[in-house]
Design a protein around this motif. Sequence first.
Motif, PDB file in Angstrom:
ATOM      1  N   ALA A 274     -42.148  31.225  88.134  1.00  0.00           N
ATOM      2  CA  ALA A 274     -41.709  31.290  89.525  1.00  0.00           C
ATOM      3  C   ALA A 274     -41.169  29.942  89.988  1.00  0.00           C
ATOM      4  CB  ALA A 274     -42.864  31.744  90.419  1.00  0.00           C
ATOM      5  N   GLY A 275     -41.859  28.882  89.620  1.00  0.00           N
ATOM      6  CA  GLY A 275     -41.393  27.533  89.980  1.00  0.00           C
ATOM      7  C   GLY A 275     -40.082  27.191  89.315  1.00  0.00           C
ATOM      8  N   ALA A 276     -39.908  27.621  88.050  1.00  0.00           N
ATOM      9  CA  ALA A 276     -38.667  27.348  87.322  1.00  0.00           C
ATOM     10  C   ALA A 276     -37.491  28.042  87.985  1.00  0.00           C
ATOM     11  CB  ALA A 276     -38.808  27.792  85.878  1.00  0.00           C
ATOM     12  N   VAL A 277     -37.711  29.284  88.447  1.00  0.00           N
ATOM     13  CA  VAL A 277     -36.644  30.014  89.135  1.00  0.00           C
ATOM     14  C   VAL A 277     -36.300  29.311  90.452  1.00  0.00           C
ATOM     15  CG1 VAL A 277     -36.078  32.174  90.303  1.00  0.00           C
ATOM     16  CG2 VAL A 277     -37.189  32.212  88.064  1.00  0.00           C
ATOM     17  N   ALA A 278     -37.323  28.925  91.205  1.00  0.00           N
ATOM     18  CA  ALA A 278     -37.086  28.279  92.497  1.00  0.00           C
ATOM     19  C   ALA A 278     -36.333  26.969  92.345  1.00  0.00           C
ATOM     20  CB  ALA A 278     -38.428  28.038  93.200  1.00  0.00           C
ATOM     21  N   ARG A 279     -36.560  26.253  91.254  1.00  0.00           N
ATOM     22  CA  ARG A 279     -35.895  24.963  91.019  1.00  0.00           C
ATOM     23  C   ARG A 279     -34.561  25.103  90.290  1.00  0.00           C
ATOM     24  NH1 ARG A 279     -40.338  22.374  87.501  1.00  0.00           N
ATOM     25  NH2 ARG A 279     -38.784  20.707  87.238  1.00  0.00           N
ATOM     26  N   GLY A 280     -34.248  26.309  89.851  1.00  0.00           N
ATOM     27  CA  GLY A 280     -33.053  26.483  89.051  1.00  0.00           C
ATOM     28  C   GLY A 280     -33.130  25.705  87.762  1.00  0.00           C
ATOM     29  N   LEU A 281     -34.314  25.701  87.142  1.00  0.00           N
ATOM     30  CA  LEU A 281     -34.576  24.822  86.008  1.00  0.00           C
ATOM     31  C   LEU A 281     -33.749  25.178  84.768  1.00  0.00           C
ATOM     32  CD1 LEU A 281     -36.306  22.445  85.067  1.00  0.00           C
ATOM     33  CD2 LEU A 281     -38.099  24.067  84.419  1.00  0.00           C
ATOM     34  N   PHE A 282     -33.559  26.451  84.538  1.00  0.00           N
ATOM     35  CA  PHE A 282     -32.870  26.892  83.332  1.00  0.00           C
ATOM     36  C   PHE A 282     -31.553  27.558  83.641  1.00  0.00           C
ATOM     37  CE2 PHE A 282     -37.493  27.155  82.311  1.00  0.00           C
ATOM     38  CZ  PHE A 282     -37.525  26.135  81.363  1.00  0.00           C
ATOM     39  N   ALA A 283     -30.557  27.348  82.804  1.00  0.00           N
ATOM     40  CA  ALA A 283     -29.286  28.033  82.925  1.00  0.00           C
ATOM     41  C   ALA A 283     -29.450  29.460  82.452  1.00  0.00           C
ATOM     42  CB  ALA A 283     -28.203  27.325  82.107  1.00  0.00           C
ATOM     43  N   GLU A 284     -29.001  30.396  83.234  1.00  0.00           N
ATOM     44  CA  GLU A 284     -29.153  31.820  82.881  1.00  0.00           C
ATOM     45  C   GLU A 284     -27.883  32.345  82.254  1.00  0.00           C
ATOM     46  OE1 GLU A 284     -31.979  33.215  82.979  1.00  0.00           O
ATOM     47  OE2 GLU A 284     -33.068  31.704  84.116  1.00  0.00           O
TER      48      GLU A 284
END
Length: 284
Positions: A274-284
């Motif tokens: 959830a935190g990774a999504v909120a931060r845009g951590l990974f390129a999808e």
Amino acid sequence: MTETGGAPDATARLQKLFEGHRLTPTQRRIAHCLVRRAADAPFLSSVELAELAGVSQPSVTRFAVALGFDGYPALRRHLREAVPGGAAPDGDGSFNEYQQAVHAEIDNLRHLASLLADPAPVARAGRLLAASRPLPVLGLRAAAAQAGGFAYFARKVHPDVRLLDEGGSLLVDRVDGAVRAGASALLCFALPRHPREVVDALAYARGTGLTVVTVADSTFAPVARHSDLLLPAAVGTGLAFDTACAPMLLGRVLLEAMCDALPDAQARLEEFDAGAVARGLFAE
């Protein structure tokens, strides 16, 4: 799990042959070499085995006698009789050296799969690692990548993972710091060539009361005598530098076992995602 005519069965037979014998360090080196070359061990001459193990030819003879044979020829006959079908390894040259290295690693993975048919040792290791707060993870030189990969993923589910990937005079201090903070176990990745300071660090860690869980390339590795629970995973030796697919996979299996023993592991993973999504951590 049975691998008819393959390296996994040959390795298991060799290890059983060595059980119960008090071997010298030189003899353990020869035994380790035979295990690593299990597929062609029955076809090696005493001179070839001596060269591969880095010992003298008379040492090979003494090794055979220590196992209860009249000499090396008798040991080699015994090994040949144990090979299903009595056939020599394929020598038609159909694979180049790069392909041979890949096939050797596939054999190592098959052997690991056969060992995991009994999940009890890995499950026990997972419980030990999950219960240790903090959890020190040791790996130097060739094993640093394995330790680092384990620690990276373990931090997503374990509240306090401490990577010990640098040797020197501070290594013992960091072990002491983990013990003072409440650690009860230490995980070590040990691959050849085995640094002396890893052997010394494990001896020290056990002396402090830590339970040592070790992933090593062989049960004959020098770290074995300082490990409470040793999980073997062979390395490939066909290239200029050893390959370690099986130790890496065993590390991931240990992560799974540790997650099984951590009641909040799934919640921690979901929180991270959830935190990774909120931060845009990974390129999808």
